[in-house]
Design an enzyme around this catalytic site. Structure first.
Site, mmCIF file in Angstrom:
data_model
loop_
_atom_site.group_PDB
_atom_site.id
_atom_site.type_symbol
_atom_site.label_atom_id
_atom_site.label_comp_id
_atom_site.label_asym_id
_atom_site.label_seq_id
_atom_site.Cartn_x
_atom_site.Cartn_y
_atom_site.Cartn_z
ATOM 1 N N ARG A 1 0.836 -1.286 0.046
ATOM 2 C CA ARG A 1 -0.066 0.074 0.067
ATOM 3 C C ARG A 1 0.748 1.074 0.073
ATOM 4 N NH1 ARG A 1 -1.790 1.954 4.289
ATOM 5 N NH2 ARG A 1 -2.198 -0.003 5.383
ATOM 6 N N TYR B 1 -17.777 14.124 -16.095
ATOM 7 C CA TYR B 1 -18.044 12.877 -15.733
ATOM 8 C C TYR B 1 -19.092 12.540 -14.490
ATOM 9 C CZ TYR B 1 -17.088 7.808 -15.358
ATOM 10 O OH TYR B 1 -17.309 6.697 -15.384
ATOM 11 N N ASP C 1 -8.809 16.597 -16.233
ATOM 12 C CA ASP C 1 -8.932 15.029 -16.596
ATOM 13 C C ASP C 1 -8.863 14.880 -17.907
ATOM 14 O OD1 ASP C 1 -10.173 12.691 -17.333
ATOM 15 O OD2 ASP C 1 -11.730 12.910 -15.782
ATOM 16 N N LYS D 1 -9.259 3.607 -19.769
ATOM 17 C CA LYS D 1 -9.582 3.887 -20.900
ATOM 18 C C LYS D 1 -8.306 3.954 -22.076
ATOM 19 C CE LYS D 1 -13.455 4.765 -18.794
ATOM 20 N NZ LYS D 1 -13.807 6.049 -18.297
HETATM 21 C C1 LIG Z 1 -14.302 6.670 -16.914
HETATM 22 C C2 LIG Z 1 -14.036 7.821 -16.833
HETATM 23 C C3 LIG Z 1 -13.760 8.260 -15.175
HETATM 24 C C4 LIG Z 1 -13.712 7.108 -14.043
HETATM 25 O O1 LIG Z 1 -12.845 6.386 -14.414
HETATM 26 P P1 LIG Z 1 -13.132 4.917 -13.766
HETATM 27 O O2 LIG Z 1 -11.522 4.272 -14.067
HETATM 28 O O3 LIG Z 1 -14.244 4.433 -14.380
HETATM 29 O O4 LIG Z 1 -12.944 4.999 -12.357
HETATM 30 C C5 LIG Z 1 -13.392 9.609 -15.111
HETATM 31 N N1 LIG Z 1 -13.423 10.545 -16.088
HETATM 32 C C6 LIG Z 1 -13.531 10.319 -17.285
HETATM 33 C C7 LIG Z 1 -13.583 11.441 -18.278
HETATM 34 C C8 LIG Z 1 -13.858 8.878 -17.626
HETATM 35 O O5 LIG Z 1 -14.357 8.824 -18.928
#
Ligand SMILES: *Cc1c(COP(=O)(O)O)cnc(C)c1O
Length: 392
Positions: free
Chosen positions: A57, A110, A182, A207
């Site tokens: 951790r 999001y 983000d 992603k």
């Molecule tokens: C999918 C997504 C998230 C969240 O990510 P997770 O891995 O599902 O927790 C945050 N911001 C954007 C733009 C996303 O597409």
């Protein structure tokens, strides 16, 4: 030899000179704890006077390798990996904000980031203003004495609206605010916000970074001092750390990030052009479309306009659903950035929690579909889309 080009940097960077029996690929350190050669060494490591691992951790070699590669990819000093994109977002926001603080947020962030901020409001009176950030007047109008952070997603889901980094970072500097971006939709291959004066970048590594639809992960990148605060508080004590196997999958995904993104983007360009000219399609939302109202902003701050396309079909929700149900190869699924082309219906899926009036204001109609253009041959992607649009 240090890599000069980003494509090389995604592949090299193996710091471990021992190379474990000469293995080309670093091993997965699937160990929860690490042994100390003697008691004094254990004491020194916990005191921070000696390098080395203690407990996963608090740090793990496979995870560290992914973090270092991400820090380089974003041009930041330090990266930290998390169990999901939301674990990264929540770690960063809870490290920057305290009770009573205020945040300027992109309208349409999001859904779970919106959820997190609502929860932070209920529990800790952290307030958020959801704004377009189109110009300085918009920022000025919503600025408050308690404003601490500008939180941006660009391009944003699903309308692909973009925020100008030069505008918000200048404003942030004048008012002593921290800019968090983000960068999930672009990936570091297409857009590097830290090089454009943002302070912190977060990703859903689920992603494009992972790229194969087989891992849930997140990462945050920023300067040493801030990331050390995140590590000590949010990571060590809240504990949403990433596992070593997931980190290893991300290291593997990142090796092909550049070639995948090139193909995602070239496919998207072809598909966007064909969608735009199809008689069943009303309009498209794609930063690479010369008629898109922020086409020049995309040119300015992104290396390529990405591979996410939204479009509206004639005939409302029914036509949109019929079209999705006729698809034979393209999968109906949320998420994005996978090898497989995916389609989803924002109004009833990713943005279902947003009240209808607000959704309409955000231009997310019932007839809108969002496409994550995959890595298949573009002719096969188009053939499936065309037969589903035409409905024969
Ligand atoms: C999918 C997504 C998230 C969240 O990510 P997770 O891995 O599902 O927790 C945050 N911001 C954007 C733009 C996303 O597409």
């Amino acid at each position: 030899m240090m890599p000069v080009k980003k494509e090389t940097g995604y592949i090299h960077g193996h710091e471990d000179k021992e190379r474990h029996y000469g293995s080309l690929v670093p091993p997965i350190y699937q160990s929860s704890t690490f042994t100390f050669p003697d008691a004094e060494s254990g004491e020194a490591r916990f005191a921070g006077n000696e390098g080395g691992y203690m407990y996963s951790r608090l740090g793990n070699p496979t995870v560290r390798e992914f973090e270092e590669r991400m820090a380089k990819a974003e041009g930041g000093e330090k990266a930290l990996a998390f169990a999901s994109g939301m674990a990264a977002v929540s770690a960063v926001l809870t490290s920057l904000l305290k009770s009573g603080d205020h945040v300027l947020v992109s309208k349409g962030v999001y859904g779970c980031t919106f959820g997190l901020l609502s929860w932070l409001y209920d529990r800790f009176q952290v307030r958020a203003a959801y704004i377009s950030m189109e110009n300085e007047a918009d920022l000025e109008e919503h600025l408050q004495p308690t404003t601490k952070v500008i939180y941006v997603e660009t391009p944003i889901n699903p309308t692909m609206k973009m925020t100008d980094f030069s505008l918000i970072t200048k404003f942030a500097k004048e008012h002593n605010l921290t800019v968090v971006v983000d960068n999930t939709f672009a990936s570091p291959y297409l857009q590097r916000p830290l090089e454009r004066n943002a302070d912190v970048v977060v990703h859903s590594a689920t992603k494009y970074l992972g790229g194969h639809g087989d891992v849930i992960a997140g990462v945050a990148v920023g300067n040493f001092d801030f990331m050390e605060v995140v590590r000590k508080n949010a990571q060590k004590d809240m504990g949403g750390v990433l596992g070593s196997f997931e980190s290893w999958l991300l290291l593997r995904g990142m090796k092909t990030l550049a070639v995948r993104m090139d193909r995602h983007c070239s496919n998207a360009k072809v598909i966007a052009g064909k969608l735009k000219n199809h008689p069943q399609v009303e309009s498209i939302f794609f930063p690479g479309d010369p008629d898109f109202n922020q086409y020049y902003l995309a040119k300015k701050q992104m290396d390529q306009p990405g591979a996410m396309i939204s479009f509206t079909v004639k005939g409302g929700k029914e036509a949109a659903f019929n079209m999705m149900n006729r698809l034979k190869m393209i999968a109906i699924a949320v998420s994005l950035g996978d090898a497989e082309t995916l389609v989803q219906h924002p109004a009833s899926m990713t943005h279902a929690v947003i009240p209808e009036a607000e959704r309409e204001f955000m231009e997310i109609g019932d007839n809108m579909l969002r496409l994550s253009v995959g890595l298949e041959h573009h002719e096969d992607i188009w053939r499936d889309l065309e037969q589903a649009l035409t409905g024969e």
